[in-house]
Design a protein around this motif. Structure first.
Motif, mmCIF file in Angstrom:
data_model
loop_
_atom_site.group_PDB
_atom_site.id
_atom_site.type_symbol
_atom_site.label_atom_id
_atom_site.label_comp_id
_atom_site.label_asym_id
_atom_site.label_seq_id
_atom_site.Cartn_x
_atom_site.Cartn_y
_atom_site.Cartn_z
ATOM 1 N N GLN A 151 -18.541 -13.961 19.959
ATOM 2 C CA GLN A 151 -18.088 -13.979 21.351
ATOM 3 C C GLN A 151 -18.137 -15.422 21.841
ATOM 4 O O GLN A 151 -19.146 -15.900 22.342
ATOM 5 C CB GLN A 151 -18.969 -13.072 22.212
ATOM 6 N N ASN A 152 -17.030 -16.119 21.647
ATOM 7 C CA ASN A 152 -16.958 -17.552 21.955
ATOM 8 C C ASN A 152 -17.964 -18.353 21.133
ATOM 9 O O ASN A 152 -18.591 -19.291 21.609
ATOM 10 C CB ASN A 152 -17.176 -17.813 23.451
ATOM 11 N N ASN A 153 -18.103 -17.945 19.871
ATOM 12 C CA ASN A 153 -18.942 -18.698 18.942
ATOM 13 C C ASN A 153 -18.368 -18.546 17.538
ATOM 14 O O ASN A 153 -17.287 -17.976 17.349
ATOM 15 C CB ASN A 153 -20.402 -18.256 19.009
ATOM 16 N N HIS A 154 -19.063 -19.038 16.551
ATOM 17 C CA HIS A 154 -18.512 -19.034 15.197
ATOM 18 C C HIS A 154 -19.610 -18.859 14.159
ATOM 19 O O HIS A 154 -20.802 -18.978 14.467
ATOM 20 C CB HIS A 154 -17.761 -20.347 14.922
ATOM 21 N N MET A 173 -8.288 -10.083 28.267
ATOM 22 C CA MET A 173 -7.981 -9.350 29.489
ATOM 23 C C MET A 173 -9.201 -9.133 30.377
ATOM 24 O O MET A 173 -9.131 -9.326 31.591
ATOM 25 C CB MET A 173 -7.349 -7.995 29.138
ATOM 26 N N LEU A 174 -10.318 -8.731 29.786
ATOM 27 C CA LEU A 174 -11.475 -8.348 30.588
ATOM 28 C C LEU A 174 -12.719 -9.193 30.310
ATOM 29 O O LEU A 174 -13.764 -8.960 30.928
ATOM 30 C CB LEU A 174 -11.814 -6.865 30.353
ATOM 31 N N GLY A 175 -12.611 -10.134 29.388
ATOM 32 C CA GLY A 175 -13.734 -11.005 29.084
ATOM 33 C C GLY A 175 -13.509 -12.413 29.598
ATOM 34 O O GLY A 175 -12.722 -12.653 30.516
ATOM 35 N N ARG A 176 -14.207 -13.352 28.984
ATOM 36 C CA ARG A 176 -14.089 -14.758 29.344
ATOM 37 C C ARG A 176 -13.859 -15.577 28.076
ATOM 38 O O ARG A 176 -14.779 -16.198 27.543
ATOM 39 C CB ARG A 176 -15.348 -15.235 30.065
ATOM 40 N N PRO A 177 -12.631 -15.557 27.576
ATOM 41 C CA PRO A 177 -12.348 -16.266 26.317
ATOM 42 C C PRO A 177 -12.485 -17.774 26.484
ATOM 43 O O PRO A 177 -12.059 -18.339 27.490
ATOM 44 C CB PRO A 177 -10.900 -15.864 26.022
ATOM 45 N N ASP A 178 -13.085 -18.404 25.484
ATOM 46 C CA ASP A 178 -13.286 -19.849 25.537
ATOM 47 C C ASP A 178 -13.205 -20.389 24.110
ATOM 48 O O ASP A 178 -14.206 -20.415 23.386
ATOM 49 C CB ASP A 178 -14.638 -20.173 26.163
ATOM 50 N N LEU A 179 -12.015 -20.798 23.710
ATOM 51 C CA LEU A 179 -11.816 -21.295 22.353
ATOM 52 C C LEU A 179 -12.557 -22.602 22.104
ATOM 53 O O LEU A 179 -13.070 -22.835 21.002
ATOM 54 C CB LEU A 179 -10.321 -21.486 22.083
ATOM 55 N N SER A 180 -12.603 -23.451 23.101
ATOM 56 C CA SER A 180 -13.309 -24.723 22.936
ATOM 57 C C SER A 180 -14.771 -24.484 22.611
ATOM 58 O O SER A 180 -15.338 -25.123 21.719
ATOM 59 C CB SER A 180 -13.174 -25.574 24.208
ATOM 60 N N ASP A 187 -16.132 -28.318 11.963
ATOM 61 C CA ASP A 187 -15.392 -29.392 11.304
ATOM 62 C C ASP A 187 -13.895 -29.116 11.472
ATOM 63 O O ASP A 187 -13.384 -28.137 10.941
ATOM 64 C CB ASP A 187 -15.767 -29.425 9.817
ATOM 65 N N PRO A 188 -13.162 -29.976 12.194
ATOM 66 C CA PRO A 188 -11.728 -29.726 12.404
ATOM 67 C C PRO A 188 -10.902 -29.785 11.131
ATOM 68 O O PRO A 188 -9.758 -29.306 11.114
ATOM 69 C CB PRO A 188 -11.319 -30.823 13.389
ATOM 70 N N ASP A 189 -11.466 -30.346 10.068
ATOM 71 C CA ASP A 189 -10.746 -30.435 8.802
ATOM 72 C C ASP A 189 -11.048 -29.264 7.875
ATOM 73 O O ASP A 189 -10.436 -29.141 6.811
ATOM 74 C CB ASP A 189 -11.089 -31.753 8.098
ATOM 75 N N LYS A 204 -1.898 -20.326 22.880
ATOM 76 C CA LYS A 204 -2.946 -21.273 23.261
ATOM 77 C C LYS A 204 -3.732 -21.729 22.035
ATOM 78 O O LYS A 204 -4.089 -22.901 21.914
ATOM 79 C CB LYS A 204 -3.895 -20.642 24.276
ATOM 80 N N ALA A 205 -3.975 -20.790 21.117
ATOM 81 C CA ALA A 205 -4.761 -21.117 19.918
ATOM 82 C C ALA A 205 -4.094 -22.180 19.060
ATOM 83 O O ALA A 205 -4.771 -22.948 18.367
ATOM 84 C CB ALA A 205 -4.999 -19.846 19.099
ATOM 85 N N LYS A 206 -2.763 -22.266 19.115
ATOM 86 C CA LYS A 206 -2.056 -23.251 18.285
ATOM 87 C C LYS A 206 -2.373 -24.684 18.674
ATOM 88 O O LYS A 206 -2.094 -25.612 17.917
ATOM 89 C CB LYS A 206 -0.545 -23.021 18.359
ATOM 90 N N GLN A 207 -2.963 -24.865 19.832
ATOM 91 C CA GLN A 207 -3.335 -26.197 20.276
ATOM 92 C C GLN A 207 -4.653 -26.662 19.674
ATOM 93 O O GLN A 207 -5.064 -27.800 19.877
ATOM 94 C CB GLN A 207 -3.432 -26.214 21.807
#
Length: 283
Positions: A151-154, A173-180, A187-189, A204-207
């Protein structure tokens, strides 16, 4: 209204006005909802370490237990999942249809616990999980079943010195999504996968530095009309409905038709599915 929208609405109106033949009705209500399909995909990238070559990830989604989908059927689904020997199992939301009306007990927890994912079982919230005051009770059931909430973690999946990333965001829709926040510190690579219940969020995720998005929510429309396609999909599943899509320069989106039904207990030319992904390294 464009031509495609007009045709869809016209077809829906004709079906509603005249009804469908008894055999078609019986098939859509009693037969196709139980015709589970196995869909296979290969995830190929030069970012996948050799040590992950052949790793099997199984996604299932949108069971909607309680609305024409029973615990006995969920138990049969767990056996089907196990028969494919996945290394990792992903559930992309909407466990039960109405959490406030569902009879929660140990049975559903035992079924979830019986699903095998030796290298991890992960899940995210869908809109029905948050709806009907289900947020905490659904989480408790999934926790008891051995599924880890993203939930907004990894999570960092490792093999020796190698690793890949699996992230998840809260329901759109009903949560608080936060991809950042979900990708913070990753690691972005690295080869990066994300679970997002609503597929249209891919725009949005494609960004972000994401390679693969797993989604559900759409049910593939549940009912599809020849030469017309799906009649209706919910909000945030109107652009990307089923199958795979290449979005932008990097992101590959996979949208599952899911397992159960909601609103109406029918599937027509849109059988339920689970998807088995296999990683393939190009290194």
């Amino acid at each position: 209204m464009n031509r495609r929208s007009f045709l869809k609405k016209m077809a829906a109106s004709v079906l509603a006005l005249f009804g469908v033949g008894g055999g078609t009705y019986y098939y859509a209500r009693e037969i196709e909802p139980g015709m589970l399909k196995l869909h296979k995909e290969t995830l190929t990238s030069d970012k996948i370490p050799k040590s992950f070559d052949g790793l099997k990830i199984l996604q299932f989604s949108d069971t909607h237990v309680g609305f024409h989908y029973s615990l006995e059927q969920l138990d049969q689904l767990s056996a089907e999942i196990n028969s494919h020997d996945p290394d990792i199992v992903l559930f992309t939301g909407d466990l039960v249809d109405e959490p406030d009306k569902f009879e929660w007990d140990q049975r559903i927890k035992n079924v979830l616990k019986n699903i095998h994912g030796p290298e991890g079982k992960f899940w995210i919230y869908g809109n029905h999980d948050h709806g009907g005051y289900g947020t905490e009770i659904v989480r408790e059931a999934m926790d008891s079943g051995g599924f880890k909430l993203l939930q907004n973690n990894h999570a960092i999946l490792t093999k020796g010195d190698d690793s890949i990333t699996l992230a998840g965001v809260d329901d759109v829709m009903l949560g608080r999504p936060d991809l950042s926040k979900a990708l913070e510190g990753t690691d972005p690579d690295a080869f990066t996968m994300v679970m997002i219940h609503e597929p249209d969020y891919a725009d949005k995720a494609k960004q972000y530095p994401i390679d693969v998005q797993f989604s559900g929510h759409s049910h593939g429309g549940q009912v599809q009309i020849p030469l017309v396609g799906h009649i209706y999909t919910p909000a945030y599943a109107e652009k990307y409905v089923e199958g795979n899509y290449r979005i932008g320069d990097r992101l590959q989106l996979y949208v599952s038709r899911g397992i159960g039904t909601t609103r109406l207990p029918y599937r027509f030319l849109c059988a339920p599915e689970i998807t088995l992904f296999q990683l393939q390294s190009k290194q």
